[in-house]
Enzyme design. Sequence first.
Site, PDB file in Angstrom:
ATOM      1  N   GLY A 248      -0.859  12.326 -14.867  1.00 52.45           N
ATOM      2  CA  GLY A 248      -1.739  12.299 -13.705  1.00 52.45           C
ATOM      3  C   GLY A 248      -1.031  12.881 -12.495  1.00 52.45           C
ATOM      4  O   GLY A 248      -0.086  13.657 -12.626  1.00 52.45           O
ATOM      5  N   SER A 249      -1.490  12.455 -11.327  1.00 52.59           N
ATOM      6  CA  SER A 249      -0.956  13.030 -10.098  1.00 52.59           C
ATOM      7  C   SER A 249       0.437  12.478  -9.786  1.00 52.59           C
ATOM      8  O   SER A 249       0.816  11.401 -10.265  1.00 52.59           O
ATOM      9  CB  SER A 249      -1.883  12.701  -8.931  1.00 52.59           C
ATOM     10  OG  SER A 249      -1.818  11.307  -8.670  1.00 52.59           O
ATOM     11  N   GLY A 253       2.078   8.742 -10.315  1.00 56.78           N
ATOM     12  CA  GLY A 253       3.324   8.590 -11.058  1.00 56.78           C
ATOM     13  C   GLY A 253       4.407   7.879 -10.267  1.00 56.78           C
ATOM     14  O   GLY A 253       5.233   7.153 -10.832  1.00 56.78           O
ATOM     15  N   GLU A 270       4.291  12.590 -16.752  1.00 53.62           N
ATOM     16  CA  GLU A 270       3.882  14.000 -16.757  1.00 53.62           C
ATOM     17  C   GLU A 270       2.932  14.162 -15.584  1.00 53.62           C
ATOM     18  O   GLU A 270       1.746  13.849 -15.671  1.00 53.62           O
ATOM     19  CB  GLU A 270       3.227  14.336 -18.103  1.00 53.62           C
ATOM     20  CG  GLU A 270       3.287  15.804 -18.443  1.00 53.62           C
ATOM     21  CD  GLU A 270       1.976  16.491 -18.198  1.00 53.62           C
ATOM     22  OE1 GLU A 270       1.869  17.163 -17.144  1.00 53.62           O
ATOM     23  OE2 GLU A 270       1.072  16.368 -19.017  1.00 53.62           O
ATOM     24  N   CYS A 304      -2.582  20.837 -15.794  1.00 54.51           N
ATOM     25  CA  CYS A 304      -1.294  20.582 -15.116  1.00 54.51           C
ATOM     26  C   CYS A 304      -0.492  21.869 -15.087  1.00 54.51           C
ATOM     27  O   CYS A 304       0.323  22.085 -14.189  1.00 54.51           O
ATOM     28  CB  CYS A 304      -0.469  19.554 -15.860  1.00 54.51           C
ATOM     29  SG  CYS A 304      -1.297  18.014 -16.070  1.00 54.51           S
TER      30      CYS A 304
END
Length: 516
Positions: A248-249, A253, A270, A304
């Site tokens: 995610g963002s 994270g 990630e 991403c």
Amino acid sequence: MGREGGWWHDGGVSFPTATELRNSADAALAACGAAPLADGPHPARTPITGAVLGGVAATVDGSTAVTRATAAFAAWRTVPAPVRGELVRRLGAQLRTHKADLARLVTLEVGKIESEALGEVQEMIDICDFAVGLSRQLQGFTIASERPGHRLMEQWHPLGPTLVITAFNFPVAVWSWNAALALVCGNPVIWKPSELAPLSALATHALFEQAAAGMDLPADLNQVVLGDGAVGAQLVADERVSLVSATGSTPMGRKVGAAVAARFGRSILELGGNNAAIIAPSADPELVVRGVTFAAAGTAGQRCTTLRRLIVHRSRADEVLARLSTAFASLPVGSPLAKETLVGPLITRKSYDTMQAALSTAVSQGGSVLVGGDRHLADIAPDAAYVRPAIVAMPGQTAIVHDETFAPILYALTYDDFDEAVALHNEVPQGLASSIFTTDLREAERFMSPAGSDCGIANVNIGPSGAEIGGAFGGEKTTGGGRESGSDAWKGYMRRTTNTVNYSNALPLAQGVEYG
Ligand code: UN1
């Protein structure tokens, strides 16, 4: 065919009605063995029209899921790894059979064009194949002992319940990267999917259950927990969860990483990318146009790994930007259900607003929009967000270029010498994927060398997106440092024990220590 004034108008087909979309989702859910849409508490939406398709029933709550996963772990960790691999082999077989059904749900729920949705399910099949082989290769080293009559070795053991938090943009593939490895490594999985993609998760889970049926296995090896960020936060904080793999963002994270570290759990993060391509003087123009267009406009800029920065040598800038602008202007934007479409919708109207805000900020920082950024199909699908991918020529790497805007904006910068290009490349906080287009061997090698790209992925003559599962996937800096998928990423899902065995009749101490 629906082209008007040079713009793709409706992707060549009429837009489906709400009933058609719902029926299509129900048919795909049924084919995967999942429950149909109902009036449950979790809404399932489609970005194709922006409509709510229906409701989804509540799933198990997070705490119960962890209790069940903990019980499953006690049994699963002692099942031989190749038998665990058999479950994943059967999952891969289910995915092969239901590839089109699951891909259809991915298209309906997150707006991917058919080819990319099928590719996403193929990525799941690929990682299953990889994990089946891996189930016979969870190998540790035997190490030379400094003491006579001693043997030193290491073993890899299952780690524990594994929480997988996935984002909307790869709603099923990212689960599979983690789940296929976690399962062969001996860890039960708890899956917290994106709130924007409950259907693909439930359909995948139904396929998993069918793979598990007929094998004598512990229950609850995979559980789906639907819910919002608070549900995710509660799972992340649960000390019984050994590993949290979150996609995610970067702001998400940061919270997840800190919460897991505070309880000495393990995490694989990630997070955001701000991926670039350097276009060197010798770059092959055909590869540049095709590679850059797919990497920047594919998945409507919502990977991403999407290409967000183009760093072009000054001698090539005019030609490259002219050709790319022409290519971007001719991309068919429209319903992802239409065969001709290459750019489907953004996931929400909010994404469109975020994109517009980034474009105006870029202009206020000296940028000029060369192509795209404009909304499409607002008359036919007012609640959806279709947009032409944009290229913005920037005077330098301004503040906005340092941000990841999850929409198709490609910022173009120029450079004069190679070191300057690499410095521009590495200046941003993110470190996921990168690429260089060059036919100069020295430049290619320098780009991949320790003083080159600082990313987890560094490619030559292909864009930064579209990785295969065989390599470890992930990135550095604010991308979070995690690695998933291939190579030896499996080690992140296991704990290592080092064993010293004394098969002599003496007790020599290490480092020559004498003790009595
Ligand atoms: C992601 O966007 O989170 O390399 C994953 C790629 C895909 C995976 C992207 N294989 O573009």
